[in-house]
Design an enzyme around this catalytic site. Sequence first.
Site, PDB file in Angstrom:
ATOM      1  N   SER A  12      23.885  58.117  -5.506  1.00  0.00           N
ATOM      2  CA  SER A  12      22.658  57.830  -4.774  1.00  0.00           C
ATOM      3  C   SER A  12      23.023  56.822  -3.687  1.00  0.00           C
ATOM      4  CB  SER A  12      21.617  57.314  -5.764  1.00  0.00           C
ATOM      5  OG  SER A  12      20.373  57.193  -5.155  1.00  0.00           O
ATOM      6  N   HIS A  39      21.427  62.067  -3.984  1.00  0.00           N
ATOM      7  CA  HIS A  39      20.027  61.855  -3.599  1.00  0.00           C
ATOM      8  C   HIS A  39      19.960  61.628  -2.097  1.00  0.00           C
ATOM      9  CE1 HIS A  39      19.366  59.948  -7.826  1.00  0.00           C
ATOM     10  NE2 HIS A  39      19.445  61.255  -7.869  1.00  0.00           N
ATOM     11  N   ASP A 132      19.390  57.585 -12.708  1.00  0.00           N
ATOM     12  CA  ASP A 132      19.663  59.021 -12.797  1.00  0.00           C
ATOM     13  C   ASP A 132      21.141  59.220 -13.125  1.00  0.00           C
ATOM     14  OD1 ASP A 132      19.194  61.723 -12.697  1.00  0.00           O
ATOM     15  OD2 ASP A 132      19.397  61.864 -10.516  1.00  0.00           O
TER      16      ASP A 132
END
Lengths: 187, 273
Positions: A12, A39, A132
Site C-alpha cells: 500500500s 492499493h 490488509d
Amino acid sequence: MKNCEALIIGGSAGSLDVLLRVLPLISPDVKFPVIIVIHRKNGSDSLLPELLSGKTQLQVKEAEEKEAILPGIIYIAPSDYHLLIEMNKTFSLDYSEKVNYSRPAIDATFQTAAEVYQNKLVCLLLSGSNADGVNGLKTAKSWGGMAVIQDPESAQVAFMPQQAKLHVKIDRILSIEDMPEFINLLS
Amino acid sequence: MELPLINDEQVELLLSDLLENYGYDFTGYSKASLKRRINRLYSLDKIPGFAEFRYKISRDSLYFKRFVEQITVNVTEMFRDPGFFTALRETVLPRLGTYPFIRIWLAGCSTGEEAYSISILLKELNLLDKSLIYATDLNPAVLEKAAQGMFSLNYMKQYSENYILSGGKNDFSSYYTAKYSLAKFNEELKHKIIFSTHNLVSDHSFNEFQLILCRNVLIYFDRDLQHKVLELFDESLDELGYLALGTKETIDFSKIARKYKRLQNEKIWRKIS
C-alpha cells in the site's frame, strides 16, 4: 524455498518505490508468475502496468479475468476489483465489498492463492498504512506457504509489515536491498 | 479466516442441494468468489458445523433467501465508471432516440442504482417517455430494495460526483428527496422501470431490446456460462442494438463477437449483423 510456483507481492502506501527499485533486478529467467496487488486510487488503471513495464525485462500486464497464470509474467491486479486465484490457476475478478477499506484487497489474493499453491507460494507484504494482507499471510502459512515482509525499519510506512510481524509467524524479513536476490533464488 | 471452513467438496454439495431443492443453479459460477462468500457467510452467522449449515439452507426457506442474497455480489453504484455513462449519454442513447420506442434490459440490476442512473439519462435526453427499462436480477430481495428507490444519503456525494463526471449538468440532488438517512428518488424516474426476477443461468429470452446492459455479472461466471449468457443476450438484442458489459469484461472469446463492433474505449458493442 525452491521451485516456487507463485510470488504474490502486496503493498500500500510507500510500496511503489520498493517495486521500482526491486523489479529491475529480478532475473528475466524467473520460473514463476509474480502477482502484484497494490492499493491505489480508482481510475488510474493502465498507468501502473505501463510504469512498471519500463522497469523490467519481464512482461508486465494487468491480470484479466479467466486468464491462465503463467510463469515469467508480472501480473498487476486491476484497480477497484479483488483479484482471486482459481484452483485451475486462472484469475477471477470480484467486485464485492471492500476488505480493510481496500479493493483490490491483498487478503483476497493471498487467501485464494494459499490453497492453490500451498507450500509453493511466497507472499511478500510491503510498506503500507493498514492491516490488509495480515489475514492473508496467516492463511498462506496455514497451507504451508511462506510469509515474507519488508523490514518495517526500511518501510516508508511501517504499519502494514509491523502488523504482520505482530500477528503472523513470519519466515523472512527483508530489506529492500535483499529482496531481488531472495526472489531470484526462488526459481 | 485461516483454513477455509467450507472446502471445495462441501461447496459442491451445497450447490447441488440448491439446484435440487430450489432450482437455483450456481454450478457455472466462478468457484473462488463463491467459496469465499460462502465461507464469509458461514463465519458471519457463526454456524456450528457444516451439517447444520447444509440442513438450514435446504429446510429453512428464510435462511435460503439470506444465503442467496449473501453469496451473490450486490455491490453497485450510481453512475459507476462515469466515462461509460458519458458514452451512453452522448452516443448510444441519442442514436436509439431516433426509434419510436426504446426497450432496455438491465440484467443483474441488483439494488437498482444503475436502473435509476439510466432513467436519469433518459429523462435528460427527453427519451424517458418512450422508453422502458426491464431491470432483472435472480434475487427477489434486492429487487424489493430496488423498487423502493431509496439509497443511503451517505453515498450521494460520491454519486453526485460520478454524475457530474459523466456529463450531468443538473443539480443531482434535484432527483431525490432526503428523508432522514435516506435519499428517495423521484417517482417519475421509477415509472419506466419494471423490476422483475430473471435468472441468467436458467431463464430464457423474454423480449427484444435495443440496449442490454450487464455489468460486472459475467466476471462471476465460468467461461461456459459466459458463452451461454452472451448467446442469450445476442438472441435478445435487435439488429443495431447495443450490448454493454463491465470494464473488465469482454465478448472477444465468444462466438457472437464476429457480429459485433466495439465502440471506441468503452465496453459497448453494437450488433451489426
